[in-house]
Enzyme design. Structure first.
Site, PDB file in Angstrom:
ATOM      1  N   ARG A 121      46.011 -29.460  34.406  1.00  0.00           N
ATOM      2  CA  ARG A 121      47.010 -30.268  33.695  1.00  0.00           C
ATOM      3  C   ARG A 121      48.362 -30.189  34.398  1.00  0.00           C
ATOM      4  NH1 ARG A 121      44.715 -28.383  27.865  1.00  0.00           N
ATOM      5  NH2 ARG A 121      43.314 -30.165  27.573  1.00  0.00           N
ATOM      6  N   ARG A 154      39.532 -27.553  17.504  1.00  0.00           N
ATOM      7  CA  ARG A 154      40.759 -27.652  16.719  1.00  0.00           C
ATOM      8  C   ARG A 154      40.933 -29.034  16.104  1.00  0.00           C
ATOM      9  NH1 ARG A 154      46.077 -26.033  19.567  1.00  0.00           N
ATOM     10  NH2 ARG A 154      45.107 -26.936  21.403  1.00  0.00           N
ATOM     11  N   VAL A 212      32.421 -30.922  24.675  1.00  0.00           N
ATOM     12  CA  VAL A 212      32.612 -30.138  25.903  1.00  0.00           C
ATOM     13  C   VAL A 212      31.261 -29.818  26.538  1.00  0.00           C
ATOM     14  CG1 VAL A 212      33.505 -27.997  26.899  1.00  0.00           C
ATOM     15  CG2 VAL A 212      34.812 -29.156  25.107  1.00  0.00           C
ATOM     16  N   VAL A 240      33.891 -20.814  26.792  1.00  0.00           N
ATOM     17  CA  VAL A 240      34.850 -21.926  26.667  1.00  0.00           C
ATOM     18  C   VAL A 240      35.435 -22.001  25.250  1.00  0.00           C
ATOM     19  CG1 VAL A 240      35.199 -24.412  27.034  1.00  0.00           C
ATOM     20  CG2 VAL A 240      33.470 -23.197  28.371  1.00  0.00           C
ATOM     21  N   ASN A 272      37.234 -21.613  21.809  1.00  0.00           N
ATOM     22  CA  ASN A 272      38.546 -21.068  21.432  1.00  0.00           C
ATOM     23  C   ASN A 272      38.491 -20.233  20.153  1.00  0.00           C
ATOM     24  OD1 ASN A 272      40.495 -21.889  23.361  1.00  0.00           O
ATOM     25  ND2 ASN A 272      40.296 -23.990  22.665  1.00  0.00           N
ATOM     26  N   HIS A 276      45.226 -18.477  26.930  1.00  0.00           N
ATOM     27  CA  HIS A 276      45.065 -19.913  26.738  1.00  0.00           C
ATOM     28  C   HIS A 276      45.724 -20.294  25.410  1.00  0.00           C
ATOM     29  CE1 HIS A 276      43.399 -23.803  27.389  1.00  0.00           C
ATOM     30  NE2 HIS A 276      42.582 -23.762  26.370  1.00  0.00           N
ATOM     31  N   ARG A 282      44.756 -22.629  17.707  1.00  0.00           N
ATOM     32  CA  ARG A 282      43.550 -22.021  18.247  1.00  0.00           C
ATOM     33  C   ARG A 282      43.221 -20.759  17.458  1.00  0.00           C
ATOM     34  NH1 ARG A 282      46.229 -23.638  23.115  1.00  0.00           N
ATOM     35  NH2 ARG A 282      45.003 -25.141  24.267  1.00  0.00           N
ATOM     36  N   GLY A 321      28.142 -30.339  21.967  1.00  0.00           N
ATOM     37  CA  GLY A 321      29.198 -31.229  21.474  1.00  0.00           C
ATOM     38  C   GLY A 321      29.898 -31.898  22.639  1.00  0.00           C
TER      39      GLY A 321
END
Ligand code: NAI
Length: 304
Positions: A149, A80, A11, A116, A118, A173, A86, A9
């Protein structure tokens, strides 16, 4: 080197893109959707003559093609949607993670796994259990992204180079993650001396909600450029034995006063996976914040 990326997908495919452009090795993209991993892999490999990378990229629905991978990245699952936490994802994704992990490790029993999907910290534990691997070979990506970020917002606030900002985020996370202002620097100068307290508080808050900010903008999915780039930084640290200190979701057995859960902590990542968890001194306030974050991870795992 051989890198398997499960889930083709947003990611997964973008992770393949970063890995190929850095020539980290040959890449196998796996997905349940027929044709999708094949199409994206071929499309990416056809950029090789233009970009000048020599990575073979294949797409498949068959785990036999992943045999003898050095690293397995797991991005399969559902992302999400707006309004969805999440934690809502936990039940759906845990089934997917357990099944893809079992399939993948059958063919790559010596691999390192970077999770990775969630809710990240809980999915790491699902992958650890399903793989039967030792804990240093199963880690999760969350902190590199959350820190990226944080660093982005600091650099923009100060109008300085992104590269000059080092900062990191502890904890799970989720919205209770703990951006560590006290350990954040711009060009070696503590950011607390450069940015007024109210602005810093706003940056911390924006970092915590960084994932949701993008979900709300996109409306049809969640972030993927920075998440995949962060994931490939971990993969690179393993494959090149870089021994980088990266905030990593690691299985804790006593460190930071936590036992039996995955949580984001600074760790040395190299050719032996998680080579060392680094324990830093925390203030009472930071300890409490980390505990809150750990409680959240435990709460989420109850949904399993
Ligand atoms: P996406 O929906 O674009 O891709 C997921 C892919 O997984 C789809 O292609 C789907 O067909 C595939 N898939 C589903 N079940 C599968 C199975 N059993 N076997 C193989 N493939 C399967 O989602 P996106 O945006 O790529 O996100 C992937 C995951 O990563 C989500 O859980 C998301 O929440 C998480 N994520 C985590 C971040 C982090 O920092 N840890 C950051 C961003 C996303």
């Amino acid at each position: 080197n051989k890198i398997t990326i499960i889930g083709a997908g947003n990611v997964g495919a973008t992770a393949a893109h970063w890995a190929a452009s850095k020539e980290l090795g040959d890449i196998v993209l796996v997905d349940i959707a027929e044709g999708v991993p094949q199409g994206k892999a071929l499309d990416l490999m056809e950029a090789a003559p233009v970009e000048g990378f020599d990575s073979i990229v294949i797409g498949t629905n068959n785990y036999e093609d992943t045999a003898d991978s050095d690293v397995i990245v797991i991005t399969a699952g559902l992302a999400r949607k707006p309004g969805m936490t999440r934690e809502d994802l936990v039940q759906m994704n845990s089934k997917i993670i357990a099944s893809v992990t079992k399939e993948a490790v059958k063919y790559s029993p010596e691999a390192y796994i970077v999770v990775v999907t969630n809710p990240l910290d809980v999915m790491c534990k699902v992958a650890l259990d399903a793989s039967g691997f030792p804990k240093h070979r199963v880690m999760g990506q969350s902190g590199v992204l959350d820190s990226a970020r944080f660093r982005t917002f600091i650099a923009r606030e100060l109008n300085i180079s992104f590269e000059d900002v080092s900062a990191f985020v502890l904890g799970g996370h989720g919205d209770e993650m703990v951006p560590l202002v006290r350990y954040s620097y711009a060009g070696g100068i503590p950011i607390e001396t450069l940015i007024p307290k109210d602005r810093l508080d706003a940056i911390v808050e924006r970092t915590r909600k960084g994932g949701a900010e993008i979900v709300n903008l996109l409306k049809t999915g969640s972030a993927f450029f920075a998440p995949s780039s962060s994931t490939i930084q971990m993969v690179e640290a393993i494959l090149k034995d870089k021994k980088r200190i990266l905030p990593t979701a690691a299985y804790l057995e006593g460190e930071y006063g936590q036992d039996g859960i995955y949580l984001g902590v600074p760790a040395i990542i190299g050719g032996n996976g998680i080579e060392k968890i680094i324990e830093i001194e925390l203030t009472e306030v930071e300890k409490q914040a980390l505990q809150k974050s750990a409680d959240m991870v435990r709460e989420t795992s109850k949904a399993l």
